[in-house]
Design a protein around this motif. Structure first.
Motif, PDB file in Angstrom:
ATOM      1  N   ASP A  53       0.849  -1.197   0.000  1.00 35.57           N
ATOM      2  CA  ASP A  53       0.000   0.000   0.000  1.00 35.57           C
ATOM      3  C   ASP A  53       0.886   1.249   0.000  1.00 35.57           C
ATOM      4  OD1 ASP A  53      -2.365   1.410  -0.070  1.00 35.57           O
ATOM      5  OD2 ASP A  53      -3.123   0.691   1.858  1.00 35.57           O
ATOM      6  N   LYS A  54       0.253   2.390  -0.219  1.00 31.38           N
ATOM      7  CA  LYS A  54       0.977   3.661  -0.203  1.00 31.38           C
ATOM      8  C   LYS A  54       1.631   3.901   1.155  1.00 31.38           C
ATOM      9  CE  LYS A  54      -0.643   7.410  -1.906  1.00 31.38           C
ATOM     10  NZ  LYS A  54      -1.489   8.598  -2.192  1.00 31.38           N
ATOM     11  N   ALA A  55       2.801   4.515   1.117  1.00 31.10           N
ATOM     12  CA  ALA A  55       3.483   4.845   2.372  1.00 31.10           C
ATOM     13  C   ALA A  55       2.626   5.777   3.221  1.00 31.10           C
ATOM     14  CB  ALA A  55       4.835   5.490   2.075  1.00 31.10           C
ATOM     15  N   GLU A  56       1.911   6.693   2.552  1.00 31.34           N
ATOM     16  CA  GLU A  56       1.071   7.652   3.272  1.00 31.34           C
ATOM     17  C   GLU A  56      -0.080   6.971   4.003  1.00 31.34           C
ATOM     18  OE1 GLU A  56       2.891   9.715  -0.303  1.00 31.34           O
ATOM     19  OE2 GLU A  56       2.032   7.755   0.178  1.00 31.34           O
ATOM     20  N   LEU A  57      -0.406   5.746   3.577  1.00 32.23           N
ATOM     21  CA  LEU A  57      -1.491   5.010   4.227  1.00 32.23           C
ATOM     22  C   LEU A  57      -0.972   3.938   5.175  1.00 32.23           C
ATOM     23  CD1 LEU A  57      -3.884   4.607   1.150  1.00 32.23           C
ATOM     24  CD2 LEU A  57      -4.109   6.200   3.067  1.00 32.23           C
ATOM     25  N   GLY A  58       0.363   3.908   5.344  1.00 30.15           N
ATOM     26  CA  GLY A  58       0.955   2.953   6.269  1.00 30.15           C
ATOM     27  C   GLY A  58       1.899   1.958   5.631  1.00 30.15           C
ATOM     28  N   ALA A  92     -12.622   7.228   2.150  1.00 26.98           N
ATOM     29  CA  ALA A  92     -11.671   8.134   1.488  1.00 26.98           C
ATOM     30  C   ALA A  92     -10.300   7.476   1.374  1.00 26.98           C
ATOM     31  CB  ALA A  92     -11.573   9.442   2.261  1.00 26.98           C
ATOM     32  N   ARG A  93      -9.869   6.791   2.414  1.00 27.06           N
ATOM     33  CA  ARG A  93      -8.584   6.093   2.375  1.00 27.06           C
ATOM     34  C   ARG A  93      -8.622   4.937   1.369  1.00 27.06           C
ATOM     35  NH1 ARG A  93      -4.924   5.951   6.907  1.00 27.06           N
ATOM     36  NH2 ARG A  93      -5.080   7.876   8.109  1.00 27.06           N
ATOM     37  N   ALA A  94      -9.739   4.235   1.320  1.00 28.12           N
ATOM     38  CA  ALA A  94      -9.880   3.142   0.354  1.00 28.12           C
ATOM     39  C   ALA A  94      -9.741   3.663  -1.066  1.00 28.12           C
ATOM     40  CB  ALA A  94     -11.228   2.449   0.544  1.00 28.12           C
ATOM     41  N   LYS A  95     -10.385   4.795  -1.349  1.00 25.99           N
ATOM     42  CA  LYS A  95     -10.317   5.373  -2.690  1.00 25.99           C
ATOM     43  C   LYS A  95      -8.901   5.842  -3.027  1.00 25.99           C
ATOM     44  CE  LYS A  95     -15.176   6.788  -2.746  1.00 25.99           C
ATOM     45  NZ  LYS A  95     -16.148   7.911  -2.668  1.00 25.99           N
ATOM     46  N   GLU A  96      -8.222   6.399  -2.040  1.00 30.78           N
ATOM     47  CA  GLU A  96      -6.833   6.824  -2.252  1.00 30.78           C
ATOM     48  C   GLU A  96      -5.953   5.623  -2.598  1.00 30.78           C
ATOM     49  OE1 GLU A  96      -3.210   9.177   0.103  1.00 30.78           O
ATOM     50  OE2 GLU A  96      -5.213   9.039   1.005  1.00 30.78           O
ATOM     51  N   LYS A 139     -25.740  -2.464   2.878  1.00 30.80           N
ATOM     52  CA  LYS A 139     -24.548  -1.625   2.995  1.00 30.80           C
ATOM     53  C   LYS A 139     -23.460  -2.086   2.033  1.00 30.80           C
ATOM     54  CE  LYS A 139     -24.642   0.085   7.778  1.00 30.80           C
ATOM     55  NZ  LYS A 139     -23.929   0.030   9.077  1.00 30.80           N
ATOM     56  N   ILE A 140     -23.262  -3.393   1.952  1.00 29.52           N
ATOM     57  CA  ILE A 140     -22.194  -3.926   1.116  1.00 29.52           C
ATOM     58  C   ILE A 140     -22.417  -3.548  -0.339  1.00 29.52           C
ATOM     59  CG2 ILE A 140     -21.017  -6.019   0.331  1.00 29.52           C
ATOM     60  CD1 ILE A 140     -20.630  -5.142   3.327  1.00 29.52           C
ATOM     61  N   ILE A 141     -23.630  -3.695  -0.819  1.00 33.58           N
ATOM     62  CA  ILE A 141     -23.925  -3.358  -2.213  1.00 33.58           C
ATOM     63  C   ILE A 141     -23.769  -1.858  -2.447  1.00 33.58           C
ATOM     64  CG2 ILE A 141     -25.784  -3.241  -3.922  1.00 33.58           C
ATOM     65  CD1 ILE A 141     -26.761  -5.967  -2.775  1.00 33.58           C
ATOM     66  N   LYS A 142     -24.252  -1.042  -1.532  1.00 33.20           N
ATOM     67  CA  LYS A 142     -24.136   0.419  -1.671  1.00 33.20           C
ATOM     68  C   LYS A 142     -22.673   0.832  -1.753  1.00 33.20           C
ATOM     69  CE  LYS A 142     -25.167   4.706   0.898  1.00 33.20           C
ATOM     70  NZ  LYS A 142     -23.784   5.074   1.194  1.00 33.20           N
ATOM     71  N   TRP A 143     -21.852   0.356  -0.837  1.00 36.54           N
ATOM     72  CA  TRP A 143     -20.438   0.743  -0.817  1.00 36.54           C
ATOM     73  C   TRP A 143     -19.679   0.136  -2.002  1.00 36.54           C
ATOM     74  CZ3 TRP A 143     -20.048  -0.548   5.098  1.00 36.54           C
ATOM     75  CH2 TRP A 143     -20.550   0.526   5.832  1.00 36.54           C
ATOM     76  N   THR A 144     -20.036  -1.082  -2.386  1.00 38.59           N
ATOM     77  CA  THR A 144     -19.379  -1.726  -3.520  1.00 38.59           C
ATOM     78  C   THR A 144     -19.597  -0.932  -4.793  1.00 38.59           C
ATOM     79  OG1 THR A 144     -19.556  -3.953  -2.557  1.00 38.59           O
ATOM     80  CG2 THR A 144     -19.303  -3.812  -4.948  1.00 38.59           C
ATOM     81  N   VAL A 145     -20.832  -0.529  -5.036  1.00 37.66           N
ATOM     82  CA  VAL A 145     -21.150   0.247  -6.236  1.00 37.66           C
ATOM     83  C   VAL A 145     -20.436   1.598  -6.201  1.00 37.66           C
ATOM     84  CG1 VAL A 145     -22.998   1.414  -7.511  1.00 37.66           C
ATOM     85  CG2 VAL A 145     -23.352  -0.910  -6.633  1.00 37.66           C
ATOM     86  N   GLU A 146     -20.431   2.242  -5.047  1.00 36.39           N
ATOM     87  CA  GLU A 146     -19.753   3.543  -4.923  1.00 36.39           C
ATOM     88  C   GLU A 146     -18.265   3.424  -5.263  1.00 36.39           C
ATOM     89  OE1 GLU A 146     -18.484   6.781  -1.444  1.00 36.39           O
ATOM     90  OE2 GLU A 146     -20.262   5.508  -1.128  1.00 36.39           O
ATOM     91  N   LEU A 147     -17.639   2.353  -4.783  1.00 40.75           N
ATOM     92  CA  LEU A 147     -16.199   2.189  -5.014  1.00 40.75           C
ATOM     93  C   LEU A 147     -15.898   1.799  -6.463  1.00 40.75           C
ATOM     94  CD1 LEU A 147     -15.278   0.452  -1.650  1.00 40.75           C
ATOM     95  CD2 LEU A 147     -14.558   2.735  -2.392  1.00 40.75           C
ATOM     96  N   ASP A 197      -3.469   1.955  -6.927  1.00 35.70           N
ATOM     97  CA  ASP A 197      -3.512   0.669  -7.637  1.00 35.70           C
ATOM     98  C   ASP A 197      -3.666   0.891  -9.132  1.00 35.70           C
ATOM     99  OD1 ASP A 197      -3.497  -0.555  -5.130  1.00 35.70           O
ATOM    100  OD2 ASP A 197      -5.620  -1.075  -5.166  1.00 35.70           O
ATOM    101  N   ILE A 198      -4.635   1.717  -9.482  1.00 40.33           N
ATOM    102  CA  ILE A 198      -4.958   1.955 -10.892  1.00 40.33           C
ATOM    103  C   ILE A 198      -3.769   2.574 -11.621  1.00 40.33           C
ATOM    104  CG2 ILE A 198      -6.439   3.315 -12.438  1.00 40.33           C
ATOM    105  CD1 ILE A 198      -8.650   2.996 -10.234  1.00 40.33           C
ATOM    106  N   LYS A 199      -3.143   3.556 -10.995  1.00 37.21           N
ATOM    107  CA  LYS A 199      -1.998   4.222 -11.617  1.00 37.21           C
ATOM    108  C   LYS A 199      -0.807   3.275 -11.777  1.00 37.21           C
ATOM    109  CE  LYS A 199      -3.028   8.977 -10.181  1.00 37.21           C
ATOM    110  NZ  LYS A 199      -2.593  10.137  -9.335  1.00 37.21           N
TER     111      LYS A 199
END
Length: 424
Positions: A63-68, A124-128, A160-168, A133-135
């Protein structure tokens, strides 16, 4: 030169499903990349046996250094991607390999979950992390928002799982398109035995509801949907009750919607169960801690050789690898996830005083300390001592890791799969 273009993982799975229609079944392995040695072993085998590789990395691992950061070689997404390219080139590998995010999403870092991060901050951290990953060119992203610390021990809330999954997925797709990158695959679902996707009814309900939400936003269907086939890893054993019929039912259900069934926790499986994976039409299975354990065992065997050389006066000073690796591995405390009962809460100092328990925990968690500077220095000393006696320690480690991978390659009918996929 490596190929500049490759078949996407999504296309590979689509072609595997087509091969199933003609009566040809294989199951890909999702390999947890515990070290450069494991990467080397994987590429050498894949080159010889002609099968696609999937390297799966959790956020705790890479993972990113900024995230640990991550505990595997200190890799972030880009250095992980770069390291894999280097190993592929060293092995003269020109086949298919895929970088995969295993368990991406909110609260998937231990610290985030332990700190009970609020939903907005965790997302927000998940998206970061996903953007990194994508880059870095990841081919598959697992969208897993199931580790909600406010719901631990409760049945998974599908709403909740479906809502968050679709958002991500919507976020990742928007970023991918904005960056002008080729299609990537998505993996969704959960292997949790408590309220996870364990039955065909619950599995299909999840697929149908997710499909409706994704279609509404013009988003792609996932490449894999994880289902619980009964696998469960504890210590260095497969303690689950693998269920052929349940696996077949889930894979049949997944294929109906054009996606593959993904199985997690497939470590330490016996030949009979593995051979039945093809008849169960499982498209991919994850194996991670087993390969880390095999590397640890390889080092400990070399330490025994080194001690014999020392006892016979063939080297001046043995390495301290066993002592250092044991101490560092136990102090990571990452072994707790593989323990059961009261052992989960054992104190580090008490373990270090118990030689039998220390050895057991070293066996399951040595790989967590491979990147420790003192460990790396002692491995170097070990190799140097062995080299003075015409023993190639690093080559032994690589070949030792290959043994369990080879078992899966043969049992899961992977030999020649790349050529078959590319011919469609």
């Amino acid at each position: 030169m490596l190929k500049t273009q490759k078949i996407s993982l999504k296309k590979t799975i689509s072609n595997m499903l087509k091969l199933q229609d003609s009566g040809y079944y294989s199951t890909l392995i999702g390999i947890g990349p515990m070290s450069s040695n494991l990467l080397q072993a994987s590429f050498e085998l894949a080159k010889d046996e002609d099968f696609p590789l999937m390297f799966i990395a959790s956020r705790n691992q890479v993972d990113k250094a900024e995230l640990g950061g991550g505990y595997v070689n200190g890799w972030n997404q880009q250095t992980f991607s770069d390291a894999i390219k280097v190993e592929a080139e060293k092995a003269h590998f020109h086949g298919l390999y895929y970088l995969c995010r295993d368990h991406g999403g909110p609260w998937q870092r231990d610290k985030e979950r332990n700190d009970h991060l609020p939903v907005d901050e965790a997302m927000a951290r998940a998206k970061e992390s996903y953007l990194a990953d994508i880059k870095a060119g990841f081919d598959l992203l697992m969208i897993d928002p199931t580790k909600d610390p406010f719901q631990m021990g409760k049945v998974v809330d599908l709403d909740k799982i479906i809502k968050w999954t679709v958002e991500l997925i919507e976020f990742c797709e928007s970023q991918r398109i904005e960056l002008g990158l080729p299609e990537i695959g998505y993996e969704v679902g959960t292997e949790e035995t408590n309220g996870g996707l364990t039955t065909t009814d619950r599995y299909e309900t999840f697929i149908q509801r997710l499909k409706a939400e994704l279609n509404q936003k013009d988003l792609p269907m996932p490449t894999f949907i994880v289902g619980q086939t009964g696998t469960l890893t504890r210590l260095t054993e497969q303690v689950g009750d693998w269920n052929f019929q349940n696996a077949l039912d889930l894979s049949t259900m997944a294929k109906k919607y054009g996606v593959g069934l993904k199985e997690h926790n497939a470590d330490y499986m016996d030949d009979v169960s593995l051979l039945l994976h093809n008849s169960a039409h499982i498209t991919a299975s994850n194996v991670a801690p087993q390969y880390g354990t095999e590397e640890t065992r390889a080092y400990l065997k070399l330490v025994q050789v080194e001690q014999s050389l020392y006892s016979n006066g063939l080297i001046d000073k043995p390495s301290r690898l066993h002592e250092v690796l044991l101490d560092r591995a136990i102090r990571t405390e990452r072994w707790r996830k593989w323990m059961e009962g009261d052992d989960v809460n054992l104190k580090v100092d008490d373990i270090l005083k118990n030689s039998k328990l220390s050895a057991e925990i070293l066996d399951i968690s040595g790989h967590y300390a491979f990147n420790d500077p003192d460990t790396k220095n002692e491995i170097k000393n070990l190799y140097q001592n062995l080299a003075k006696n015409s023993i190639d320690g690093q080559r032994f480690v690589v070949e030792h890791i290959k043994r369990p991978i080879q078992q899966y390659v043969k049992d899961l009918n992977l030999t020649g799969l790349t050529s078959k996929i590319e011919s469609i």
